[in-house]
Design a protein around this motif. Structure first.
Motif, PDB file in Angstrom:
ATOM      1  N   ILE A  10       0.744  -1.308   0.104  1.00 38.99           N
ATOM      2  CA  ILE A  10      -0.119   0.007  -0.175  1.00 38.99           C
ATOM      3  C   ILE A  10       1.088   1.280   0.000  1.00 38.99           C
ATOM      4  CG2 ILE A  10      -1.919   1.379   1.257  1.00 38.99           C
ATOM      5  CD1 ILE A  10      -2.891  -1.497   2.573  1.00 38.99           C
ATOM      6  N   ASN A  11       0.587   1.937  -1.149  1.00 39.51           N
ATOM      7  CA  ASN A  11       1.532   3.274  -1.277  1.00 39.51           C
ATOM      8  C   ASN A  11       3.113   2.890  -1.105  1.00 39.51           C
ATOM      9  OD1 ASN A  11      -0.871   4.723  -1.361  1.00 39.51           O
ATOM     10  ND2 ASN A  11      -1.007   5.077   0.737  1.00 39.51           N
ATOM     11  N   GLY A  12       3.582   1.767  -1.691  1.00 43.05           N
ATOM     12  CA  GLY A  12       5.142   1.552  -1.498  1.00 43.05           C
ATOM     13  C   GLY A  12       5.509   0.912  -0.120  1.00 43.05           C
ATOM     14  N   ILE A  13       4.758   0.739   0.621  1.00 42.59           N
ATOM     15  CA  ILE A  13       4.963   0.015   1.939  1.00 42.59           C
ATOM     16  C   ILE A  13       4.212  -1.367   2.124  1.00 42.59           C
ATOM     17  CG2 ILE A  13       4.817   0.203   4.434  1.00 42.59           C
ATOM     18  CD1 ILE A  13       5.021   3.100   3.856  1.00 42.59           C
ATOM     19  N   PHE A  14       4.944  -2.450   2.596  1.00 41.29           N
ATOM     20  CA  PHE A  14       4.327  -3.932   2.504  1.00 41.29           C
ATOM     21  C   PHE A  14       3.821  -3.824   3.933  1.00 41.29           C
ATOM     22  CE2 PHE A  14       7.154  -4.315  -0.926  1.00 41.29           C
ATOM     23  CZ  PHE A  14       6.290  -5.308  -1.932  1.00 41.29           C
ATOM     24  N   TYR A  15       2.503  -4.478   3.903  1.00 44.58           N
ATOM     25  CA  TYR A  15       1.687  -4.663   4.923  1.00 44.58           C
ATOM     26  C   TYR A  15       1.273  -6.032   5.035  1.00 44.58           C
ATOM     27  CZ  TYR A  15       1.382   0.434   5.616  1.00 44.58           C
ATOM     28  OH  TYR A  15       1.862   2.056   5.582  1.00 44.58           O
ATOM     29  N   GLU A  16       1.148  -6.721   6.172  1.00 45.06           N
ATOM     30  CA  GLU A  16       0.712  -8.142   6.443  1.00 45.06           C
ATOM     31  C   GLU A  16       0.120  -8.209   7.632  1.00 45.06           C
ATOM     32  OE1 GLU A  16       4.444 -11.094   6.277  1.00 45.06           O
ATOM     33  OE2 GLU A  16       5.448  -9.107   6.414  1.00 45.06           O
ATOM     34  N   ASP A  17      -0.905  -9.084   7.807  1.00 41.76           N
ATOM     35  CA  ASP A  17      -1.675  -9.344   8.916  1.00 41.76           C
ATOM     36  C   ASP A  17      -2.795 -10.504   8.628  1.00 41.76           C
ATOM     37  OD1 ASP A  17      -2.659  -8.893  11.385  1.00 41.76           O
ATOM     38  OD2 ASP A  17      -2.956  -6.894  11.227  1.00 41.76           O
ATOM     39  N   PHE A  18      -3.261 -10.923   9.833  1.00 38.97           N
ATOM     40  CA  PHE A  18      -4.359 -11.917   9.719  1.00 38.97           C
ATOM     41  C   PHE A  18      -5.680 -11.222   9.925  1.00 38.97           C
ATOM     42  CE2 PHE A  18      -0.710 -14.396  11.446  1.00 38.97           C
ATOM     43  CZ  PHE A  18      -1.036 -15.529  10.903  1.00 38.97           C
ATOM     44  N   GLY A  45     -20.555   0.197  -2.688  1.00 36.08           N
ATOM     45  CA  GLY A  45     -20.243   0.467  -3.789  1.00 36.08           C
ATOM     46  C   GLY A  45     -20.724   1.568  -4.725  1.00 36.08           C
ATOM     47  N   GLU A  46     -21.707   2.305  -4.466  1.00 33.11           N
ATOM     48  CA  GLU A  46     -22.374   3.219  -5.281  1.00 33.11           C
ATOM     49  C   GLU A  46     -21.963   4.555  -5.080  1.00 33.11           C
ATOM     50  OE1 GLU A  46     -25.051   2.391  -7.192  1.00 33.11           O
ATOM     51  OE2 GLU A  46     -24.573   0.519  -6.496  1.00 33.11           O
ATOM     52  N   CYS A  47     -21.234   5.157  -4.247  1.00 30.23           N
ATOM     53  CA  CYS A  47     -20.877   6.511  -4.051  1.00 30.23           C
ATOM     54  C   CYS A  47     -19.516   6.868  -4.466  1.00 30.23           C
ATOM     55  CB  CYS A  47     -20.895   7.208  -2.622  1.00 30.23           C
ATOM     56  SG  CYS A  47     -19.834   6.368  -1.433  1.00 30.23           S
ATOM     57  N   GLY A  48     -18.588   5.710  -4.630  1.00 38.12           N
ATOM     58  CA  GLY A  48     -17.147   6.168  -4.945  1.00 38.12           C
ATOM     59  C   GLY A  48     -16.308   6.859  -3.965  1.00 38.12           C
ATOM     60  N   ALA A  49     -16.694   7.037  -2.607  1.00 36.63           N
ATOM     61  CA  ALA A  49     -15.909   7.728  -1.713  1.00 36.63           C
ATOM     62  C   ALA A  49     -14.816   6.664  -1.225  1.00 36.63           C
ATOM     63  CB  ALA A  49     -16.506   8.208  -0.510  1.00 36.63           C
ATOM     64  N   CYS A  50     -14.944   5.549  -1.347  1.00 36.91           N
ATOM     65  CA  CYS A  50     -13.948   4.453  -0.997  1.00 36.91           C
ATOM     66  C   CYS A  50     -12.716   4.165  -2.160  1.00 36.91           C
ATOM     67  CB  CYS A  50     -14.521   3.464  -0.211  1.00 36.91           C
ATOM     68  SG  CYS A  50     -15.325   2.381  -1.739  1.00 36.91           S
ATOM     69  N   THR A  51     -12.962   4.723  -3.369  1.00 33.99           N
ATOM     70  CA  THR A  51     -12.361   4.225  -4.489  1.00 33.99           C
ATOM     71  C   THR A  51     -10.681   4.409  -4.156  1.00 33.99           C
ATOM     72  OG1 THR A  51     -13.901   4.986  -5.898  1.00 33.99           O
ATOM     73  CG2 THR A  51     -11.783   4.620  -6.848  1.00 33.99           C
ATOM     74  N   VAL A  52      -9.924   3.121  -4.357  1.00 31.00           N
ATOM     75  CA  VAL A  52      -8.626   3.136  -4.416  1.00 31.00           C
ATOM     76  C   VAL A  52      -7.976   2.572  -5.615  1.00 31.00           C
ATOM     77  CG1 VAL A  52      -8.293   2.938  -1.759  1.00 31.00           C
ATOM     78  CG2 VAL A  52      -8.332   1.092  -3.293  1.00 31.00           C
ATOM     79  N   ILE A  74      -1.745  -1.512  -3.947  1.00 31.12           N
ATOM     80  CA  ILE A  74      -2.624  -0.561  -3.619  1.00 31.12           C
ATOM     81  C   ILE A  74      -2.270   0.908  -3.647  1.00 31.12           C
ATOM     82  CG2 ILE A  74      -4.485   0.068  -2.306  1.00 31.12           C
ATOM     83  CD1 ILE A  74      -5.094  -2.778  -3.078  1.00 31.12           C
ATOM     84  N   ILE A  75      -2.831   1.745  -4.133  1.00 36.21           N
ATOM     85  CA  ILE A  75      -2.574   3.370  -4.061  1.00 36.21           C
ATOM     86  C   ILE A  75      -3.899   3.865  -3.200  1.00 36.21           C
ATOM     87  CG2 ILE A  75      -1.863   5.481  -5.038  1.00 36.21           C
ATOM     88  CD1 ILE A  75      -0.768   3.723  -7.570  1.00 36.21           C
ATOM     89  N   THR A  76      -3.523   4.467  -2.267  1.00 34.05           N
ATOM     90  CA  THR A  76      -4.820   5.424  -1.560  1.00 34.05           C
ATOM     91  C   THR A  76      -4.292   6.759  -2.018  1.00 34.05           C
ATOM     92  OG1 THR A  76      -3.578   5.785   0.554  1.00 34.05           O
ATOM     93  CG2 THR A  76      -4.785   3.636   0.215  1.00 34.05           C
ATOM     94  N   VAL A  77      -5.086   7.647  -1.491  1.00 34.45           N
ATOM     95  CA  VAL A  77      -4.914   9.056  -1.583  1.00 34.45           C
ATOM     96  C   VAL A  77      -3.765   9.503  -0.820  1.00 34.45           C
ATOM     97  CG1 VAL A  77      -6.576   9.610   0.441  1.00 34.45           C
ATOM     98  CG2 VAL A  77      -6.313  11.288  -1.638  1.00 34.45           C
ATOM     99  N   GLU A  78      -3.526   8.933  -0.129  1.00 26.73           N
ATOM    100  CA  GLU A  78      -2.270   9.431   0.942  1.00 26.73           C
ATOM    101  C   GLU A  78      -0.898   8.928   0.032  1.00 26.73           C
ATOM    102  OE1 GLU A  78      -5.121   8.126   4.234  1.00 26.73           O
ATOM    103  OE2 GLU A  78      -4.477   7.288   2.232  1.00 26.73           O
TER     104      GLU A  78
END
Length: 159
Positions: A10-18, A45-52, A74-78
């Motif tokens: 995510i944004n160039g950083i690896f994340y891992e979790d259960f 999924g209708e409004c688009g606010a969560c788009t990544v 994944i790329i987020t707004v951050e």
């Protein structure tokens, strides 16, 4: 209930979790990773606010399970701005007053970035189509459309 081990960039950083099998990508991003720029709007999924952007494509993170995003990029707004320097798309939206309350803005920015990465010279109709599924209660859409069209007119680099 079984938990699943996932990892993603995510944004160039690896994340891992259960994660629980029903956890959405949106909840993973906000709760596990702590990036709250991606907004929870309608939850279906209708409004688009969560788009990544997931593997180069805009997706509604509220309807993608976190386990479906295992191994994804994944790329987020951050991930748009570089330190204190805004991304050209962000700056153009500010220049055109296309940001008001800001709730829908992260999703719209990500859809705009995905469009211009996929097609550097989209037509105005393609811009309108890419942004058509995003709901905004504040701007009336005109300033959003103008900001996106201005990116095209000024040939701004959006990568």
């Amino acid at each position: 209930m079984n938990k699943y081990y996932i990892k993603m960039n995510i944004n160039g950083i690896f994340y891992e979790d259960f994660v629980e099998p029903q956890m959405t990508l949106l909840d993973f991003i906000r709760e596990k990773v702590g990036l709250t720029g991606t907004k929870h709007g309608c939850g279906n999924g209708e409004c688009g606010a969560c788009t990544v952007i997931m593997d180069g494509k805009p997706v509604r993170s509220c309807i993608i399970l976190a386990v479906e995003a295992d191994e994804a990029n994944i790329i987020t707004v951050e991930g748009l701005a570089e330190k204190e320097k805004l991304h050209p798309i962000q700056q153009e939206f500010i220049n055109h007053n296309a940001v008001q309350c800001g709730f829908c803005t992260p999703g719209i920015l990500m859809a705009t970035k995905a469009l211009f990465e996929r097609k550097p010279n989209p037509s105005e109709d393609e811009i309108l189509e890419a942004l058509g599924g995003h709901l905004c209660r504040c701007t009336g859409y005109y300033s959003i459309k103008e900001a996106a069209i201005n990116i095209l007119k000024n040939n701004l680099q959006v990568k």
